[in-house]
Design a protein around this motif. Structure first.
Motif, PDB file in Angstrom:
ATOM      1  N   UNK A  65       0.643  -1.511  -0.084  1.00 59.68           N
ATOM      2  CA  UNK A  65       0.573  -0.388  -0.203  1.00 59.68           C
ATOM      3  C   UNK A  65       1.263   1.339   0.147  1.00 59.68           C
ATOM      4  N   UNK A  66       2.323   1.456   0.742  1.00 57.49           N
ATOM      5  CA  UNK A  66       2.777   2.942   1.285  1.00 57.49           C
ATOM      6  C   UNK A  66       3.934   2.582  -0.526  1.00 57.49           C
ATOM      7  N   UNK A  67       4.027   1.387  -1.666  1.00 59.01           N
ATOM      8  CA  UNK A  67       4.510   2.107  -2.768  1.00 59.01           C
ATOM      9  C   UNK A  67       3.357   1.999  -4.094  1.00 59.01           C
ATOM     10  N   UNK A  68       2.080   1.780  -3.889  1.00 61.01           N
ATOM     11  CA  UNK A  68       1.311   1.856  -4.100  1.00 61.01           C
ATOM     12  C   UNK A  68       0.464   3.634  -4.027  1.00 61.01           C
ATOM     13  N   UNK A 201      11.367  -0.226  -1.104  1.00 59.12           N
ATOM     14  CA  UNK A 201      10.744   1.216  -1.178  1.00 59.12           C
ATOM     15  C   UNK A 201      10.407   1.975  -0.122  1.00 59.12           C
ATOM     16  N   UNK A 202      11.702   3.282   0.207  1.00 61.10           N
ATOM     17  CA  UNK A 202      11.198   4.122   1.332  1.00 61.10           C
ATOM     18  C   UNK A 202       9.744   4.432   1.611  1.00 61.10           C
ATOM     19  N   UNK A 203       8.698   3.810   2.648  1.00 62.33           N
ATOM     20  CA  UNK A 203       7.456   4.732   2.621  1.00 62.33           C
ATOM     21  C   UNK A 203       6.851   5.898   3.949  1.00 62.33           C
ATOM     22  N   UNK A 204       8.622   5.949   4.054  1.00 63.58           N
ATOM     23  CA  UNK A 204       8.416   6.765   5.594  1.00 63.58           C
ATOM     24  C   UNK A 204       7.307   7.672   5.128  1.00 63.58           C
ATOM     25  N   UNK A 205       7.026   8.673   4.192  1.00 63.13           N
ATOM     26  CA  UNK A 205       6.773   9.711   4.029  1.00 63.13           C
ATOM     27  C   UNK A 205       5.403   9.027   3.587  1.00 63.13           C
TER      28      UNK A 205
END
Ligand SMILES: [Zn+2]
Length: 264
Positions: A65-68, A201-205
């Motif tokens: 979900x973060x990458x999407x 993939x960095x999903x921090x934000x």
């Protein structure tokens, strides 16, 4: 024709890593040659079609979900292809009742991530991998003209996840490898097994948005699932990628791309 195809493949390969992806060196350390890239630098203004295939409502959201969210925020078109509607998940309800509930949850979740939900019409707990179902899934995936497809890693304890991964793999083969293929993980250790990521993939934000999309699946005990599996997993993948939170993928490469071992 070959030249175009090859140029396109290279372009897509970069753009798939362009969402804060980290290409990991053999020993797992980030090097100067494999920095975190940023989305706009690699897509050159092209709108990509991203398809994320999951067995049940919630699989694409929990797995990536973060990458999407990052793809849709960057202006790309994101489609979630749910192979089933999760109709078997509550024995106290009929399949029709459960399908209606979980379809609604998927729609709410897709709104949070700005994704388009599509349902393939197979039955939860009874998915099939045969000629007819493969052709149907290939047709559905191809109709979205995907540049990149994400799907479940088929080495998984859940038979529906196995089938889902292989349906997308078959579509990739049947399409002549016309899109890039990435596998994602869910409930690693209990469901996904033998998962050695190639890309992060960095999903921090976007972690909170991903969480909102996951928690839209109210019938699936999202809090417990999040705390037991996905929060620690995002933290752990983040540690591996030297960021706060990450999602990890296996990039399934064509044979030509595999023969790139240094020194050979
Ligand atoms: Zn599932």
């Amino acid at each position: 024709m070959d030249e175009n195809k090859s140029a396109r493949r290279n372009f897509i390969k970069l753009s798939a890593m362009g969402l804060g992806g980290v290409a990991v060196a053999p020993l797992g350390s980030r090097t100067k040659e494999t920095p975190i890239l940023n989305a706009s630098a690699n897509t050159a203004g092209k709108k990509l079609n991203i398809v994320c295939v999951g067995a049940h409502p919630g699989d694409p959201e929990f797995g990536c979900g973060g990458t999407m969210a990052k793809y849709s925020d960057a202006g790309h078109a994101v489609t979630f292809l749910y192979i089933t509607r999760g109709e078997a998940s509550d024995p106290s309800k009929t399949f029709a009742e459960m399908a209606a509930l979980r379809t609604k949850e998927a729609e709410v979740s897709c709104k949070v991530l700005n994704a388009k939900p599509v349902f393939a019409g197979q039955i939860d707990g009874n998915t099939e991998l045969n000629k007819q179902k493969s052709e149907e899934a290939t047709k559905l995936i191809s109709s979205e003209k995907p540049d990149i497809v994400f799907t479940q890693w088929p080495v998984d304890a859940h038979p529906d996840h196995q089938v889902t991964g292989l349906l997308a793999l078959t579509a990739w083969v049947k399409s002549g490898q016309q899109f890039d293929l990435y596998f994602y993980e869910v409930n690693t250790g209990v469901e996904t097994m033998a998962f050695t990521p190639t890309d992060f993939v960095d999903i921090t934000d976007v972690r909170d948005r991903k969480k909102a999309a996951m928690f839209a699946h109210k019938t699936q005990s999202p809090e417990e699932t999040y705390n037991s599996y996905f929060k620690p997993l995002e933290d752990f993948r983040g540690l591996q990628a030297s960021v706060k939170a990450a999602e990890a993928f296996i990039h399934f490469k064509a044979k030509a791309d595999r023969a790139s071992i240094i020194g050979l």
